[in-house]
Design an enzyme around this catalytic site. Structure first.
Site, PDB file in Angstrom:
ATOM      1  N   SER A 108     -91.582 -59.174  22.524  1.00 28.58           N
ATOM      2  CA  SER A 108     -91.556 -60.540  22.045  1.00 28.58           C
ATOM      3  C   SER A 108     -91.726 -61.524  23.210  1.00 28.58           C
ATOM      4  CB  SER A 108     -90.249 -60.774  21.277  1.00 28.58           C
ATOM      5  OG  SER A 108     -90.241 -61.986  20.585  1.00 28.58           O
ATOM      6  N   HIS A 133     -95.412 -59.697  18.781  1.00 29.47           N
ATOM      7  CA  HIS A 133     -95.382 -60.006  17.356  1.00 29.47           C
ATOM      8  C   HIS A 133     -95.359 -61.518  17.162  1.00 29.47           C
ATOM      9  CE1 HIS A 133     -90.640 -59.861  17.204  1.00 29.47           C
ATOM     10  NE2 HIS A 133     -91.096 -60.824  17.963  1.00 29.47           N
TER      11      HIS A 133
END
Length: 207
Positions: A108, A133
């Site tokens: 992330s 993501h």
């Protein structure tokens, strides 16, 4: 890119090291000792508090020597988007080269900071994992609140995709498609993707 649901390990036990200064021994915590060698370690969830500490360390190193390389080691599941972007913007502001290293995992916002290092100086250890993501965000409140929050999430999504596309040289459309779900990569795959430049292979000891 919200904070992870995994439990965060407590950092209550901070190692201390003893250093001979020439005028006697001095005790300091391990993070302060690493900072002397221009090393910053991000090993937790990236919160506002963590970001404030990292930004302060980066600004201190800029004041100390604006041209000497900084080294950031990352082992993080990610965290808050605005916290990560505060670190990202400061990294870009510094002016000196920034070496980034993934040890363990960079997911992330951790992955975004990893790839934000100076091109040619972004590394990962062989068994590390990298994941990208889209930002997560729960929405609630009035219908007007929901609309505003959804708009903000979309704006952040576009901004993060542009940063990632610029850092990896991947087409923006590919970044958007790949990050619609949790997209995991090995160190070698991350190199092929453009997230890092080299996989660091430890030298074998000779006897």
């Amino acid at each position: 890119m919200s904070h992870s649901s995994h439990p965060r390990p407590e950092m209550s036990l901070t190692p201390y090291v003893i250093e001979d200064t020439g005028r006697g021994e001095r005790s300091m915590d391990i993070y302060s000792r690493l900072l002397k060698d221009r090393i910053i370690f991000i090993g937790t969830e990236i919160t506002d508090q963590v970001a404030n500490v990292v930004v302060a360390q980066l600004l201190f190193l800029k004041m100390e020597d604006p041209k000497k390389d900084v080294h950031i080691y990352i082992n993080s599941l990610g965290g808050y988007i605005t916290s990560g972007l505060a670190i990202y913007d400061t990294m870009q502001y510094l002016g000196c080269d920034i070496n980034t290293y993934c040890i363990g995992q960079a997911a992330s916002m951790g992955a975004l900071l990893l790839t934000a290092g100076t091109k040619g100086k972004r590394f990962a250890l062989p068994n590390s994992r990298i994941m990208i993501h889209q930002p997560y965000g729960g929405v609630g409140g009035t219908s007007a609140d929901v609309a505003l929050q959804a708009k903000e999430i979309l704006e952040l999504k576009k901004r993060l995709n542009h940063i990632m596309a610029d850092s990896t040289r991947q087409p923006l459309e590919k970044i958007a498609a790949d990050s619609e779900r949790d997209f995991y990569m090995s160190a070698v795959e991350a190199k092929d993707y453009g997230l890092i430049d080299e996989v660091v292979v430890p030298k074998k000891k000779t006897t």
